[in-house]
Motif scaffolding. Structure first.
Motif, short mmCIF file in Angstrom:
data_model
loop_
_atom_site.label_atom_id
_atom_site.label_comp_id
_atom_site.label_asym_id
_atom_site.label_seq_id
_atom_site.Cartn_x
_atom_site.Cartn_y
_atom_site.Cartn_z
N GLN A 158 -30.82 -5.38 1.87
CA GLN A 158 -32.25 -5.23 1.65
C GLN A 158 -33.03 -5.43 2.95
OE1 GLN A 158 -33.60 -7.85 -1.43
NE2 GLN A 158 -32.98 -6.48 -3.06
N ALA A 159 -32.61 -6.40 3.76
CA ALA A 159 -33.33 -6.71 4.98
C ALA A 159 -33.30 -5.54 5.96
CB ALA A 159 -32.73 -7.95 5.63
N ALA A 160 -32.23 -4.72 5.90
CA ALA A 160 -32.10 -3.59 6.80
C ALA A 160 -32.70 -2.31 6.25
CB ALA A 160 -30.61 -3.36 7.12
N ASN A 161 -33.23 -2.38 5.04
CA ASN A 161 -33.72 -1.19 4.36
C ASN A 161 -35.23 -1.07 4.54
OD1 ASN A 161 -34.80 0.38 1.92
ND2 ASN A 161 -32.58 0.67 1.72
N PRO A 162 -35.77 0.14 4.79
CA PRO A 162 -37.22 0.29 4.98
C PRO A 162 -38.04 -0.07 3.75
CG PRO A 162 -36.13 2.43 4.85
CD PRO A 162 -35.07 1.40 4.99
N HIS A 163 -37.42 -0.09 2.57
CA HIS A 163 -38.13 -0.45 1.35
C HIS A 163 -37.84 -1.90 0.95
CE1 HIS A 163 -38.96 3.80 0.92
NE2 HIS A 163 -37.68 4.05 0.98
N ALA A 164 -37.32 -2.70 1.91
CA ALA A 164 -36.83 -4.04 1.57
C ALA A 164 -37.91 -4.93 0.99
CB ALA A 164 -36.22 -4.70 2.81
N GLN A 165 -39.14 -4.83 1.48
CA GLN A 165 -40.20 -5.71 0.98
C GLN A 165 -40.44 -5.49 -0.51
OE1 GLN A 165 -43.92 -5.42 3.03
NE2 GLN A 165 -44.91 -6.97 1.78
N HIS A 166 -40.52 -4.21 -0.91
CA HIS A 166 -40.70 -3.91 -2.33
C HIS A 166 -39.50 -4.40 -3.14
CE1 HIS A 166 -44.32 -1.56 -1.70
NE2 HIS A 166 -43.70 -0.85 -0.78
N GLN A 167 -38.30 -4.19 -2.59
CA GLN A 167 -37.09 -4.56 -3.32
C GLN A 167 -37.02 -6.06 -3.51
OE1 GLN A 167 -33.79 -2.95 -1.15
NE2 GLN A 167 -34.59 -0.87 -1.18
N ALA A 168 -37.21 -6.80 -2.42
CA ALA A 168 -37.06 -8.25 -2.49
C ALA A 168 -38.07 -8.88 -3.43
CB ALA A 168 -37.21 -8.85 -1.08
N GLN A 169 -39.24 -8.28 -3.52
CA GLN A 169 -40.28 -8.84 -4.38
C GLN A 169 -40.21 -8.30 -5.81
OE1 GLN A 169 -43.90 -7.83 -2.31
NE2 GLN A 169 -43.64 -9.45 -0.80
N GLY A 170 -39.24 -7.38 -6.04
CA GLY A 170 -39.22 -6.75 -7.34
C GLY A 170 -40.51 -5.99 -7.56
N GLY A 171 -41.00 -5.34 -6.49
CA GLY A 171 -42.33 -4.77 -6.51
C GLY A 171 -42.39 -3.32 -6.92
N VAL A 172 -43.59 -2.78 -6.79
CA VAL A 172 -43.88 -1.41 -7.19
C VAL A 172 -44.30 -0.64 -5.95
CG1 VAL A 172 -45.33 0.07 -8.62
CG2 VAL A 172 -44.64 -2.19 -9.46
N GLU A 173 -43.74 0.54 -5.78
CA GLU A 173 -44.06 1.40 -4.66
C GLU A 173 -44.68 2.69 -5.17
OE1 GLU A 173 -41.92 3.44 -0.74
OE2 GLU A 173 -40.73 2.31 -2.19
N PRO A 174 -46.01 2.74 -5.30
CA PRO A 174 -46.66 3.96 -5.78
C PRO A 174 -46.73 4.99 -4.66
CG PRO A 174 -48.30 2.31 -5.28
CD PRO A 174 -46.97 1.65 -5.06
N GLY A 175 -47.02 6.21 -5.02
CA GLY A 175 -47.16 7.26 -4.04
C GLY A 175 -45.88 7.53 -3.27
N ALA A 176 -44.73 7.33 -3.91
CA ALA A 176 -43.45 7.52 -3.24
C ALA A 176 -43.23 9.00 -2.92
CB ALA A 176 -42.32 7.01 -4.12
N GLU A 177 -42.74 9.26 -1.72
CA GLU A 177 -42.44 10.64 -1.33
C GLU A 177 -41.06 11.02 -1.84
OE1 GLU A 177 -42.92 11.32 2.82
OE2 GLU A 177 -44.98 10.57 2.87
N VAL A 178 -40.99 12.17 -2.50
CA VAL A 178 -39.75 12.61 -3.13
C VAL A 178 -39.50 14.07 -2.79
CG1 VAL A 178 -38.67 13.15 -5.35
CG2 VAL A 178 -39.84 10.96 -5.03
N ALA A 179 -38.25 14.38 -2.44
CA ALA A 179 -37.83 15.76 -2.22
C ALA A 179 -36.54 15.97 -3.00
CB ALA A 179 -37.61 16.03 -0.73
N PHE A 180 -36.42 17.10 -3.65
CA PHE A 180 -35.24 17.38 -4.47
C PHE A 180 -34.29 18.29 -3.69
CE2 PHE A 180 -38.51 16.33 -7.56
CZ PHE A 180 -37.83 15.42 -8.36
N ALA A 181 -33.10 17.78 -3.42
CA ALA A 181 -32.09 18.58 -2.73
C ALA A 181 -31.62 19.70 -3.67
CB ALA A 181 -30.91 17.71 -2.33
N ASP A 182 -31.53 20.90 -3.17
CA ASP A 182 -31.09 22.04 -3.97
C ASP A 182 -29.57 22.11 -3.93
OD1 ASP A 182 -31.00 24.29 -5.52
OD2 ASP A 182 -31.56 25.67 -3.89
#
Length: 226
Positions: A34-58
């Motif tokens: 988690q500490a090495a992950n760019p989303h670690a703060q949300h993960q560690a806090q059990g938080g919510v990340e709105p406005g997440a960027e998503v791309a669907f691989a074809d």
């Protein structure tokens, strides 16, 4: 950690089935990842990340019946989507995530598979064959509106990277469920053992926005892909 998993389940009104617990070593590795992950703060806090960027691989994937599909075209489409990330040999967070999805499926009722698509994506494609996913899905009474997805290692990795949920070691993945709208590409990542009521509230918010646009649940059900 066993008591922690049990408390999380009891707090959500869920059961873990055959779930066991993190060892101290597994927990330490998970926290280091988690500490090495760019989303670690949300993960560690059990938080919510709105406005997440998503791309669907074809890329081609497979569901629990062995049917080939494209995630965006065949499952997401124009629907509201709730997507969890699990693997069948996981005995820690995955049974809790699946139990949360199971409870949400019950709350959705007939909306599951029409207005709302439930998806569980395996992050261990080397072991999780369609047959194995089908057996695992049966433990959680997965209905027609809840699809379980695997594929080649390359296809799954590309899919996870596009969704912003890839981790270098799948065994250290955080508990994560995404809720989004395939029509507007509005996505939220929920880290931790999120109460199904919270996920349901987000689904209803997205549905309400559609209602204001003249596309309520009835219209959505008629438009959804087979």
């Amino acid at each position: 950690m066993k008591s922690g998993i049990a408390i999380a389940l009891l707090g959500l009104g869920l059961t873990a089935g055959s779930a066991t617990a993190h060892s101290p070593e597994e927990h330490a590795a998970h926290m280091a990842q988690q500490a090495a992950n760019p989303h670690a703060q949300h993960q560690a806090q059990g938080g919510v990340e709105p406005g997440a960027e998503v791309a669907f691989a074809d890329v081609p994937l497979l569901d629990q019946e062995g049917r080939e599909l494209r995630l965006k075209d065949d499952l997401v489409g124009d629907r509201i989507v709730v997507m969890g990330f699990v693997y069948t040999s996981c005995t820690t967070v995955c049974p809790v995530v699946s139990a949360i999805m199971q409870k949400l499926q019950k709350q959705l009722g007939e909306r599951a598979g029409t207005e709302v698509q439930l998806i569980s994506l395996s992050i261990d494609p080397l072991r999780d064959t369609p047959e194995r996913l089908r057996e695992y899905a049966g433990r959680y009474e997965a209905g027609a509106g809840w699809r379980w997805v695997t594929g080649s290692s390359e296809a799954v990795a590309d899919t996870l990277k596009g969704l912003g949920t890839w981790t270098a070691n799948y065994q250290d993945h955080p508990p994560l469920i995404m809720v989004g709208d395939g029509r507007t590409q509005t996505w939220t990542r929920f880290y931790g053992f999120t109460d199904p009521a919270v996920l349901m509230a987000r689904v209803n918010e997205l549905s309400a926005v559609r209602g204001h646009d003249g596309h309520g649940p009835t219209a959505i059900a008629q438009e959804s892909h087979p």
